[in-house]
Scaffold this active site. Structure first.
Site, mmCIF file in Angstrom:
data_model
loop_
_atom_site.group_PDB
_atom_site.id
_atom_site.type_symbol
_atom_site.label_atom_id
_atom_site.label_comp_id
_atom_site.label_asym_id
_atom_site.label_seq_id
_atom_site.Cartn_x
_atom_site.Cartn_y
_atom_site.Cartn_z
ATOM 1 N N TRP A 257 0.761 -1.144 0.039
ATOM 2 C CA TRP A 257 -0.641 0.315 -0.090
ATOM 3 C C TRP A 257 0.572 1.649 -0.020
ATOM 4 O O TRP A 257 2.013 1.280 1.255
ATOM 5 C CB TRP A 257 -0.788 0.079 0.840
ATOM 6 C CG TRP A 257 -2.130 1.372 1.312
ATOM 7 C CD1 TRP A 257 -2.608 1.623 0.303
ATOM 8 C CD2 TRP A 257 -1.811 1.780 2.254
ATOM 9 N NE1 TRP A 257 -3.198 2.349 0.856
ATOM 10 C CE2 TRP A 257 -3.238 2.872 2.285
ATOM 11 C CE3 TRP A 257 -1.603 1.652 3.984
ATOM 12 C CZ2 TRP A 257 -4.147 3.834 3.496
ATOM 13 C CZ3 TRP A 257 -2.421 2.352 4.783
ATOM 14 C CH2 TRP A 257 -3.109 3.528 4.990
ATOM 15 N N ASP B 29 -1.009 -5.627 8.748
ATOM 16 C CA ASP B 29 -1.723 -4.915 8.566
ATOM 17 C C ASP B 29 -2.960 -5.320 8.222
ATOM 18 O O ASP B 29 -2.572 -5.987 6.895
ATOM 19 C CB ASP B 29 -0.957 -3.718 7.912
ATOM 20 C CG ASP B 29 -2.349 -2.383 7.168
ATOM 21 O OD1 ASP B 29 -3.635 -2.294 8.194
ATOM 22 O OD2 ASP B 29 -2.208 -1.815 6.998
ATOM 23 N N ALA C 118 -6.819 -4.539 7.356
ATOM 24 C CA ALA C 118 -7.590 -3.484 6.298
ATOM 25 C C ALA C 118 -8.807 -4.077 5.834
ATOM 26 O O ALA C 118 -9.722 -3.349 5.288
ATOM 27 C CB ALA C 118 -6.889 -2.768 5.661
ATOM 28 N N LYS D 266 -13.741 -0.712 5.727
ATOM 29 C CA LYS D 266 -14.707 -1.711 4.736
ATOM 30 C C LYS D 266 -15.654 -2.527 5.250
ATOM 31 O O LYS D 266 -16.471 -2.232 4.715
ATOM 32 C CB LYS D 266 -13.407 -2.132 3.811
ATOM 33 C CG LYS D 266 -12.653 -1.975 2.388
ATOM 34 C CD LYS D 266 -11.076 -0.486 3.462
ATOM 35 C CE LYS D 266 -10.689 0.320 1.766
ATOM 36 N NZ LYS D 266 -9.635 1.420 2.701
#
Length: 394
Positions: free
Chosen positions: A127, A208, A210, A243
């Site tokens: 990312w 991470d 997400a 999300k």
């Protein structure tokens, strides 16, 4: 003083969003920005979130601060969602943050406090904001091979060779599921091999996550995270609710510091509280409170999980439709990886010139490295993308 400031590099995705808005064509497709869109092109408020907001309006009596780490009930609910029973709750320090981005930033800050010379090993690609934040903080970035441009899958041998160079005091940054930007994920046996290597080198994993629930399901998407947390002496986990709860603008995230010695949890919690105080003081509460209400109410949680599963299956269906249409028109199975990848993103394998050609001829907007948001499609725009891909010679 301000005259000494230098112009900063523009965010490519935000530039793409602006170019899309300024395009006067009626037929255009935004595959750049990383938000879920339903078949009508909207980013809806989830039913359970809407119901929780109505309940909250009736019962909320104050807007006073919660605590430096946010509402403890939110921490409990999120630790349970991400980690399940993989580790005892007493081993986990947790602090609410402004979105998953805030959690990532706080995680890097904690790592630097603990190890001032820390190097962060990150997947290539990753990312872009990971790299931007690390660069801004002056933390050394070390890429490790991850995506194989030929197979469109994980270059696992290259990854293992590269992260094997990390050592004690370094951080290995991993994506929990639905790798952004490639959509290519580790399987359970690969997670196990990574864990064994981390134990050998002494490097600290930071995960991470997400997109929990967007790939193979809520528990399946957390499997790698749970394996790591239950196996290594310590790790960091940055989680986002943007999300999977659809509350992007509420900026709701959490950072967890997990250790296998509960005696260290108090110090870790104090450190997380301190970092919050230095950066933004008290974290935002509205989104966190809604998430807590949804996760702790069986009826709301059931409705949320059902709607999230609909979202996941919609994206999976779009992937399968896209791969099948490309195979039909090209007579090749070279795009089969699109159906195998998971989450919102995949890399198509187009050159920047081909990406530009698709934008000019068909109004297809995607990032120059050909990362595109599957959730930006619907059953009617898939054929438009397929035609653009074929005509561009991808």
């Amino acid at each position: 003083m301000f005259e000494t400031l230098k112009e900063q590099p523009a965010d490519k995705i935000l530039m793409l969003m602006q170019a899309y808005k300024e395009d006067p064509r009626e037929q255009k497709v935004d595959l750049g920005v990383g938000v879920y869109k339903d078949p009508q092109g909207r980013t809806p408020i989830m039913r359970a979130i809407k119901a929780a907001e109505k309940q909250l309006w009736e019962v909320e009596e104050t807007k006073a601060y919660t605590g430096l780490a946010g509402d403890p009930a939110y921490g409990d609910a999120m630790v349970n969602l991400v980690l399940g029973d993989a580790v005892p709750r007493s081993n986990v320090a947790a602090a609410a943050t402004p979105g998953g981005t805030g959690a990532v930033r706080q995680g890097f800050d904690l790592a630097r406090m603990a190890s001032p010379g820390v190097r962060v090993f990150h997947s290539d690609p990753t990312w872009p904001n990971h790299l931007s934040i690390l660069g801004h903080m002056g933390i050394e970035k070390v890429p490790y091979r991850y995506f194989d441009d030929e197979t469109r899958g994980v270059d696992f041998d290259g990854m293992m060779e590269d992260i094997g160079k990390a050592g004690k005091g370094d951080v290995v940054l991993l994506h929990g599921c639905c790798h952004n930007p490639t959509g290519a994920n580790l399987n359970p046996s690969q997670w196990k091999a990574v864990i064994d290597l981390l134990l050998e080198t002494g490097a600290t994993p930071m995960i991470d996550i997400a997109y929990q629930g967007f790939g193979d399901g809520l528990d399946a998407d957390a499997e790698g995270v749970r394996m790591v947390a239950s196996s290594v002496p310590e790790c960091l986990i940055a989680a986002s609710c943007s999300k999977n709860f659809g509350i992007y603008r509420e900026r709701t995230g959490i950072l967890m510091a997990v250790c296998n010695d509960p005696a260290k949890q108090k110090l870790n919690q104090q450190t997380l509280n301190y970092l919050n105080r230095q950066n933004f003081s008290f974290p935002p509460d509205h989104g966190a409170r809604l998430v807590t209400m949804v996760l702790n109410d069986p009826e709301l949680r059931g409705d949320w999980a059902a709607e999230l599963e609909d979202v996941r299956l919609t994206m999976l269906g779009l992937r399968e439709q896209l791969a099948a249409e490309l195979q039909r028109l090209t007579g090749s199975d070279r795009f089969g990886f699109l159906a195998q990848h998971r989450g919102m993103f995949s890399r198509l394998g187009a050159t920047p010139e081909q990406v530009e050609a698709m934008r000019e001829s068909h109004g297809i907007y995607m990032v120059g490295d050909s990362r595109f948001n599957v959730a930006g499609l619907n059953k009617d725009t898939v054929p438009v993308l397929v035609e653009a891909i074929v005509k561009a010679g991808v």
